[in-house]
Design an enzyme around this catalytic site. Sequence first.
Site, PDB file in Angstrom:
ATOM      1  N   TYR A   1       0.754  -1.134   0.104  1.00 56.37           N
ATOM      2  CA  TYR A   1       0.000   0.071  -0.131  1.00 56.37           C
ATOM      3  C   TYR A   1       0.964   1.196   0.036  1.00 56.37           C
ATOM      4  CZ  TYR A   1      -4.107   2.740   1.620  1.00 56.37           C
ATOM      5  OH  TYR A   1      -4.997   3.817   1.706  1.00 56.37           O
TER       6      TYR A   1
ATOM      7  N   ARG B   1      -6.476  10.689 -11.252  1.00 57.98           N
ATOM      8  CA  ARG B   1      -5.850  11.132 -10.169  1.00 57.98           C
ATOM      9  C   ARG B   1      -4.985  10.281  -9.227  1.00 57.98           C
ATOM     10  NH1 ARG B   1      -5.237  10.471  -5.359  1.00 57.98           N
ATOM     11  NH2 ARG B   1      -7.017  11.262  -4.520  1.00 57.98           N
TER      12      ARG B   1
ATOM     13  N   LYS C   1      -5.843  -1.415  -2.649  1.00 55.66           N
ATOM     14  CA  LYS C   1      -6.959  -1.276  -1.564  1.00 55.66           C
ATOM     15  C   LYS C   1      -7.430  -2.878  -1.419  1.00 55.66           C
ATOM     16  CE  LYS C   1      -6.869   3.348  -1.476  1.00 55.66           C
ATOM     17  NZ  LYS C   1      -7.077   4.275  -0.496  1.00 55.66           N
TER      18      LYS C   1
ATOM     19  N   GLU D   1     -11.954   5.181  -6.474  1.00 59.20           N
ATOM     20  CA  GLU D   1     -10.641   5.380  -6.321  1.00 59.20           C
ATOM     21  C   GLU D   1      -9.859   6.256  -7.100  1.00 59.20           C
ATOM     22  OE1 GLU D   1      -9.844   4.700  -2.727  1.00 59.20           O
ATOM     23  OE2 GLU D   1      -7.873   5.849  -3.160  1.00 59.20           O
ATOM     24  N   ASP D   2      -9.305   7.114  -6.684  1.00 60.89           N
ATOM     25  CA  ASP D   2      -8.392   7.834  -7.555  1.00 60.89           C
ATOM     26  C   ASP D   2      -8.626   8.361  -8.897  1.00 60.89           C
ATOM     27  OD1 ASP D   2      -6.884   7.710  -5.062  1.00 60.89           O
ATOM     28  OD2 ASP D   2      -4.829   6.934  -6.006  1.00 60.89           O
TER      29      ASP D   2
ATOM     30  N   ASP E   1     -13.631   6.630  -1.921  1.00 64.73           N
ATOM     31  CA  ASP E   1     -12.824   6.545  -0.590  1.00 64.73           C
ATOM     32  C   ASP E   1     -11.991   7.982  -0.729  1.00 64.73           C
ATOM     33  OD1 ASP E   1     -12.119   5.388   1.514  1.00 64.73           O
ATOM     34  OD2 ASP E   1     -10.118   4.947   0.664  1.00 64.73           O
ATOM     35  N   ASP E   2     -11.775   8.619  -1.798  1.00 67.88           N
ATOM     36  CA  ASP E   2     -10.761   9.859  -1.502  1.00 67.88           C
ATOM     37  C   ASP E   2     -11.849  11.035  -0.918  1.00 67.88           C
ATOM     38  OD1 ASP E   2      -8.126   8.697  -2.868  1.00 67.88           O
ATOM     39  OD2 ASP E   2      -9.532   8.497  -4.384  1.00 67.88           O
TER      40      ASP E   2
ATOM     41  N   ASN F   1      -0.427  12.032  -0.408  1.00 66.26           N
ATOM     42  CA  ASN F   1       0.558  10.938  -0.577  1.00 66.26           C
ATOM     43  C   ASN F   1       0.988  10.998  -1.859  1.00 66.26           C
ATOM     44  OD1 ASN F   1       0.080   9.685   1.884  1.00 66.26           O
ATOM     45  ND2 ASN F   1      -1.859   8.907   1.210  1.00 66.26           N
TER      46      ASN F   1
END
Length: 557
Positions: A96, A149, A167, A239-240, A262-263, A404
């Site tokens: 991760y 992203r 994830k 996600e992302d 989740d972001d 991150n």
Amino acid sequence: MYVQGEISGLMRLQDKFFNKDTAFTIEERQLLGIHGLLPPVVRTMEEQVELCLTQFLNIDEDLSRYTYMIRLAARNERLFYKLLAMHGDKCLPYVYTPTVGLACLHAPYVFQLPVVLFITIEDKGHVYNVLKNWPQADVRAICVTDGGRIMGFGELGIHGYPIPKGKVTLYTALGGVRPHYCLPICLDVGCNNSKVREDPLYMGLKRKRPSPAEYDEFVDEFMEAVVSRYGPNCLVHFEDIGNADAFRLLTKYRFKYTMFNDDIQGAGAVTLAAIASALSISNTKLQNHRFLFQGAGEAALGIANLLFVALKTEGLNDNEARSRIWLRDSKGLVVYNRPQSHLEEYKMTFAQNRAPIEKLEDCVREFKPTVLIGVSAQHDAFTREVLELMALYNKRPIIFAMSNPPSKAECTAEAAYTHTRGKCLFASGSPSPPLEYAGETYHITQVNSLYGFPGIVMGAICCCISHLTPAVFIVASHTISSLCTDDDHHQCRLLPSLNKVTLCAFEIACNVVEYAYKSNLAKRKPHPTDIRAFVKHQMYDLNYEAAIKTWLQEYEK
Ligand SMILES: NC(=O)C1=CN([C@@H]2O[C@H](COP(=O)(O)OP(=O)(O)OC[C@H]3O[C@@H](n4cnc5c(N)ncnc54)[C@H](OP(=O)(O)O)[C@@H]3O)[C@@H](O)[C@H]2O)C=CC1
Ligand SMILES: CC(=O)C(=O)O
Ligand SMILES: [Mg+2]
């Protein structure tokens, strides 16, 4: 005891679900016809774990540690998860964040095995057929990215595929979700980042992203295909995804499908829990605080929206709550009247009715925030001056540099403690070793959604939740903060220590299940009488015997 069926023993040895490597007993080896294919030694699972750990720690390069873990998971899945369960502190950073970010940057070199399902925009019209190629039929949770992203790197297109893989690994390692229920997906819609797309080693479609309308048609088809293939309660975790698409999809799908981002939502839940700890340590109330965000994207809005609700719960009205939350984006402070730029819809709630301010230092001087949150992926944006100002205005400035990977963080722990002379309550987004400053040792809190999503996903799939309402994220947030002890707070840990993340996931799962049944969102009937036993019963069993049981059941069918 064991039967040598049509599937050859060698295939059992090569099947990650059933493989035990040197833990196969001599009797099993003989019955399976693999006697002689393994060295004579018979090891326990614990001995295998220790051996793997030694091999793993002997690897010097971070990326090679990542590929070691991927290969182990593909060869012997239970051993992989046992290693993570027993040595998560050492191994998690390599499956991760931060190493997963490195894997994205080196995606062509780390790709060896089919660990993620790739669906391209050229599959439009037959997305369902591509989904059917995934070997598992009983999928209950999907994590999907479109590479729009990736962490703080921006758009990486299909090279973002390690993110959903990382994830879902945590769904199992921390949440206890059975691995065959999990499906990581990378949607390839093209890539507007020409540097990535034109790299001769780029693995995705060499085209630009489609118009929002065409993109939406494709993602709509994907969501419909998921429901057709896996049923309406298959959870989809986005996600992302690039922020404009992420907000649009969340608004469009949140009450139509079982899904979350989740972001946005996960980051909100975990950050609110860390803020609650900081308030306990400083013995202050939320209503006494002012929050300045560096960044006004997904994470910022996810956190700001939950803070807004929490401030109102303390009695503030909309305007008062809004005045406590300032956002700063790439154009400066988010205000209504921006001379040259248009203001995105999703920032409107927090736009201030005042003159623009461009620099972060000036925002700090003007607003005198008590809490500074970095979610902009702008390395070193929290300059010495910014940090010194925070220390000037506050007895205990709260500073979260959450971007991150660490190369994108707004500041290091060292900078935060040095420039606030040890006064700050600090957290980073990726793991960070303890810091020595002025004779004191500081444990660095990792404010990362990993504290939230594994338990949320586990709870949601255990009870077949129909929708993930905002209350689910508040439940998760309260659960996380309730697991912080006085000792944690004494050591300025704002979240439970990392060795409690599995406990955290379990408690979140139980509380989400309880909430879902109470609010009529749970579709699995009947209502369980003992929720903890209900969740436990559905958890992945790390012991080899569980695989043998499934294998025998299959054989007897
Ligand atoms: N620790 C955790 O749990 C999490 C961490 N993150 C991290 O947070 C970071 C951002 O993620 P996310 O919110 O999803 O990304 P987004 O792309 O949605 O948002 C990034 C924001 O940063 C702003 N920004 C860019 N440059 C500057 C600048 N020079 N000054 C001020 N603001 C700037 C952007 O402005 P504009 O709107 O004008 O483009 C945008 O509002 C990433 O590094 C990600 O890894 C994300 C989720 C959870
Ligand atoms: C934690 C996470 O999801 C991110 O950095 O994007
Ligand atoms: Mg993310």
